[in-house]
Each structure stands twice: as C-alpha cells, then as structure tokens.
Design an enzyme around this catalytic site. Sequence first.
Site, PDB file in Angstrom:
ATOM      1  N   LYS A 198      21.451   9.617   9.363  1.00 12.45           N
ATOM      2  CA  LYS A 198      20.963   8.361   8.759  1.00 12.45           C
ATOM      3  C   LYS A 198      21.920   7.886   7.676  1.00 12.45           C
ATOM      4  O   LYS A 198      22.123   6.676   7.503  1.00 12.45           O
ATOM      5  CB  LYS A 198      19.556   8.572   8.220  1.00 12.45           C
ATOM      6  N   VAL A 255       7.414   8.761  20.398  1.00 10.06           N
ATOM      7  CA  VAL A 255       7.614   7.364  19.994  1.00 10.06           C
ATOM      8  C   VAL A 255       7.369   6.415  21.169  1.00 10.06           C
ATOM      9  O   VAL A 255       6.603   5.455  21.063  1.00 10.06           O
ATOM     10  CB  VAL A 255       9.041   7.173  19.428  1.00 10.06           C
TER      11      VAL A 255
END
Length: 430
Positions: free
Chosen positions: A218, A33
């Site tokens: 999440k 990322v």
Amino acid sequence: MTTVAVPVRAGAHAYPSATPTPVRLALLGVGQVGGALAALVARPPLSHQFHVESGLVRDLARERPGAEHLQLTANLRHALGGQPQPQIVIEALGGIEPALTLVLTALERGIPVVTANKSLLAAHGDVLIDAAGRAGVPLRYEAAVLAGVPFLGTFARRALARDITGFCGIVNGTTNFMLSRMAAGRTGFAEALAEAQRKGYAEPDPANDVNGVDAVEKLAVLLRHFGDWSVRTQDVDAQGIAAIEGDDLAAAVEFGGTLKSIVAADWREGSLSAFSGPSFLSDSHPLARVNGVQNAVSLRNRLSGDLFFAGAGAGPDVTAATLLDDAAEMCGETPRAEAPRTWKRATPSAPATGWFVRVSGDRLPADTSIADLCSAYGVWLRRTSEPRGDAPGRRWFLTHPCAPSQIADALRALESAAGCDTFRARILEA
Ligand code: NAP
Ligand code: HSE
C-alpha cells in the site's frame, strides 16, 4: 505530478452511462470481497443498476453463500465474458497472475477496470496505469488502500490539493485490529489474528498482513499515486508486528503513547525516504487514536498542511461498496484521457528517527551502563522505563533520533556485552 487531463482522442473508450438497463459486470474472484460484492449487487436498488454476468473462481464446487445466483466459470478464457463484452471488469482475485493478464487484456479491449488488488498495483502499477492511459480507459483502485475510505480519486482533478510531499498512515486493518485488541489486554496475538480472519479482514495468506508485506504494497501504491514514485517493495525498510508483545504495548502506555504499524514517506527535499513497521506514537499524534479495523492516512500538502483521511481499512462489505462506487462513478463520467505519467524509479532511503527499544535478559546492566554503551554508537537515550514487577528482566527506553545503522550497531553491541535480547520500533514524531 505529471498527470494532466487532455482532450479525449478519437477512438477513446466511451464510458458506460447510466441507462435503464443494468451495467454488465464481469467479476474476477468470488471470495470474501467478490462474494460480498455479488450479494450487494443482487439487492435492489443496486440490482437495477448493475448485473454481474460472470464470476471467475478456481473451485466451481465451493459453496458461496449470497452468490449462488452467479454464473461461475473457472476457465480463464471465459473470465472476461462473451459478446457483448462486459462494460466494467471488477478484479477481486488478489495476487499477480492471472490478475495481471486479465486486467491488461480488459484494458486493451477497452473495458474499464476496478481493482482492490494492492499486490498487483504495487508490482505492476506503472504498466497498468500506462496501459489504461494508452487505451483511454479508466482503471480505478480506490479500495486498494483504506478500503472503505474514498480518498485517492479526490485528487484526480485538483492540481494544488495533490501537491503532496509525504505522508504517514496506518494502512493495514488486520494488524491495527490485532494491536488494538492486544493493547486493550483482551486477546493474545494468535487469537486476535484468528478473529481478524473470521471477520474477513486478513489477506488470503494472512502472513502478508502480519509480516508487513500488505502495508509495504500500500505504501508503494500511495507513493505512485501521490508522487509518481516507482519503488520495488523489497527496497523498503520494513518490519512486521510478530515481535510485538503485550509487555511492549504496556511499556508504550507508560511512555504516554502506543505502538501502531505505520507507513511513512517524505520527499520534501526531492529525494525519497520511507519506512514501514511498528512505531511508537505519543498519545497526541492523530494516528494514535485510530483503533480496531479503522485505518488512516495523513498527507502532507505543500500549501494546505496535513490532510487526514480515516475510516474502515478492511472488510468484505466496505471493500465491495468502494469497488461498486468506483464502477458507478465510471458510469456517470465524461470520457477523459490521461497524459502519460513519468515514473521516478527510486530506492527509498531509511530515515533517521527516534527508537522505542526493549531489552530482555537475566542480568541486565544498569540503565547508566546501557546509556554509556549506546552513546558510543551515537545513540542517546531520552527516557527509560520504571522497573516493573510484572516484567522482571525487561526494560524499555526511547532514544533521540539516529540512523538505522547506529541503533542496529548499538543494540548488537549491547546484546553481545550483556547477553540480552532486544526489540526495536521506530518513533513517529507528531
Ligand atoms: P479471497 O477470499 O481469497 O478470494 C479470492 C477469489 O479469487 C476466490 O473466489 C478465488 O477462487 C478466486 N481466485 C484466486 N485465484 C484464482 C485463479 N488463479 N483462478 C480463478 N480464480 C481465482 O480473497 P479476498 O479476501 O476476497 O481478497 C480479494 C482481493 O481484495 C485481494 O486483492 C485483497 O488484497 C483485496 N482486498 C481485500 C480486502 C478485505 O478486507 N478482505 C480489502 C481490500 C482489498 P476460489 O473461491 O474458487 O478459491
Ligand atoms: N488484509 C488487508 C488489511 C485488507 O487487513 O488491511 C485490506 O486491504
């Protein structure tokens, strides 16, 4: 929800504004990322808006295509840059430490932080959000859930829209990609995982995707964001996808649906129930059409019904873009401070649902005998599969809703009476 915008107090952080000079970024982590972000920022027009002043890594000798131009350090004390200090810190390290210490230090120094780290937010979100609130400094984490879909920030200033009472969603790109590949009969489990890793979707430790840890993290982030719930990930009823086989996906099709890895939560009645794991969805469910690395969340709003957000759930480039958008948004914002949030600590209950069950064994009892045995435990079958020549010794059925303890007891009794193995997944009703 208790988040209220209040006037900024004296001394609160002044946000970096869009100026002719590029905004100075400190990048923590230059892996999948962080590397994609560094490459994105190096190209015009973003190169005029941002400049990555330093990148924190572990291994200075490692090759980093696209990020060769970065000033790297492996020294944690230099990670947040020198003087003048960076205007925004972007955290793309993953895991808890050193990310926790660095993010807290940045916030305490008045530096806004953007992170994609759901592990950190799931475990320490209360502390981090409180620290950001105290310092009057923004902390953004749009890329932490549905990496390519900006939706969390949508609710920041919309009190009625964020009156959410539950949600369900597909929040792991790697496993949705794998299950879609397997359902299409294109690959087996191991090949599908290897492909997801090659594409940069998987976590640094891909076991976290496969065993459901990433999805539960999440879920915890969404619960905190939309309900002020503070839950420990180990208190969520969770399951990974490793036990799902190609035959199960074919049986789901026979029942008019599919198997997906789902997170779901509900607090309509005040108390919290939640689960995470493989679930059967009929083809009419909106989530049944979400395939590949796409993810989606359906939020239940008290006034306006279901709000559906969908798009890329993982991938270095989309994640980098969302991180940078968070950073860009900070640059154009008017300073605001948040009133302290009141966290509701809870252990979610595991809800009653229907169940998708596979039974495997050499000498399976007749369906009627299985139905009789299950009914003794309060488990009622609603559909059974047709015998399949390509899967001898295996049958599948769908049950009416019952508690997790009831299905567990019934299947334990069946295993012991018939010497068979069982697998179960929840049913997510439309
Ligand atoms: P990654 O490829 O493993 O990159 C992690 C980077 O952090 C590497 O550059 C690594 O250095 C550095 N790092 C890790 N621990 C460190 C330490 N103790 N000291 C110094 N540097 C350290 O991971 P990734 O896939 O980019 O994921 C980064 C974060 O983004 C994670 O929180 C992940 O959950 C999140 N995320 C990922 C995606 C995705 O699609 N991949 C999507 C959304 C969110 P070295 O390079 O020297 O090892
Ligand atoms: N490994 C994660 C996934 C990255 O596949 O969803 C995005 O959070």
